[in-house]
Scaffold this active site. Structure first.
Site, mmCIF file in Angstrom:
data_model
loop_
_atom_site.group_PDB
_atom_site.id
_atom_site.type_symbol
_atom_site.label_atom_id
_atom_site.label_comp_id
_atom_site.label_asym_id
_atom_site.label_seq_id
_atom_site.Cartn_x
_atom_site.Cartn_y
_atom_site.Cartn_z
ATOM 1 N N ARG A 24 4.616 -8.498 62.480
ATOM 2 C CA ARG A 24 3.681 -9.629 62.397
ATOM 3 C C ARG A 24 4.314 -10.964 62.794
ATOM 4 N NH1 ARG A 24 0.886 -5.745 62.386
ATOM 5 N NH2 ARG A 24 -1.044 -5.422 61.220
ATOM 6 N N LEU A 25 5.449 -10.923 63.477
ATOM 7 C CA LEU A 25 6.035 -12.161 64.014
ATOM 8 C C LEU A 25 5.421 -12.404 65.401
ATOM 9 C CD1 LEU A 25 9.793 -12.003 62.942
ATOM 10 C CD2 LEU A 25 8.003 -13.544 62.119
#
Length: 213
Positions: A192-193
């Site tokens: 989720r970066l």
């Protein structure tokens, strides 16, 4: 259903993006990503969610199709008397969203909308399939109708009316140009970066910022 939705997740693994990868012109960058979506076989790659708002202030969203990228904006076509047409007449500020799940990419655009010249709408309308041209005459878009048979009867009537001749563009149908003020390019990443890059227009020039996911 709640547990099912809560457990729906997947990681994004397509790759990364950097400022060096981005075209300084966001419209050209949009064209590059759109071409990649077409080449990758994305379904309806030119589909974009258009958000508008009317006098009550509630936003409304629906899918429209991008038909051209110009040097000054994005072009799509619709019925001027539809709900979205009436809302854009009231408030010219709009937003659109492209999403290509196979590439794990999305583009958000905010801008101001205006009608394209009538001759531009005429040219595009002439290029549409005849059935779509007839449909533009037959459908009072967004209006309440008695039933679907009403639309079929309308279509049969215009089919007969224009039998053996070209179908002209109805005055209530045409194109819009979205003149953008802001873009955001989003690339999915592992953990989720995600990577987010925002273009903003100021003084006729575009600047690019990196945003946290």
């Amino acid at each position: 259903m709640g547990n099912q939705l809560g457990n729906l997740r997947r990681d994004f693994l397509s790759g990364g993006l950097s400022l060096d990868d981005l075209n300084p012109d966001p419209l050209k960058q949009t064209g590059e990503w759109l071409k990649a979506a077409i080449d990758s076989g994305e379904a309806e790659p030119n589909a974009m969610t258009l958000a508008t708002a009317g006098p009550a202030g509630f936003p409304h969203a629906r899918i429209v199709l991008l038909k051209e990228i110009l040097t000054d904006g994005l072009v799509f076509y619709t019925n001027y008397e539809s709900d979205k047409g009436e809302e854009m007449a009231y408030c010219q500020n709009v937003a659109v969203l492209f999403f290509w799940p196979g590439l794990e990419r999305q583009i958000r655009v905010e801008g101001v909308v205006e009608k394209v010249p009538a001759e531009v709408s005429d040219l595009y309308f002439a290029s549409r399939p005849r059935a779509s041209q007839l449909g533009a005459w037959a459908s009072p878009q967004s209006r309440v109708v008695p039933d679907f048979a009403y639309l079929e009867n309308n279509y049969a009537a215009v089919l007969k009316k224009f039998e053996g001749r070209e179908v002209p563009r109805p005055s209530h149908w045409g194109g819009y140009l979205i003149k953008p003020r802001k873009f955001e390019f989003w690339q999915g990443r592992a953990g989720r970066l995600h990577q987010r890059f925002r273009y903003q227009l100021s003084g006729g020039a575009w600047s690019i910022e990196t945003l946290a996911p």
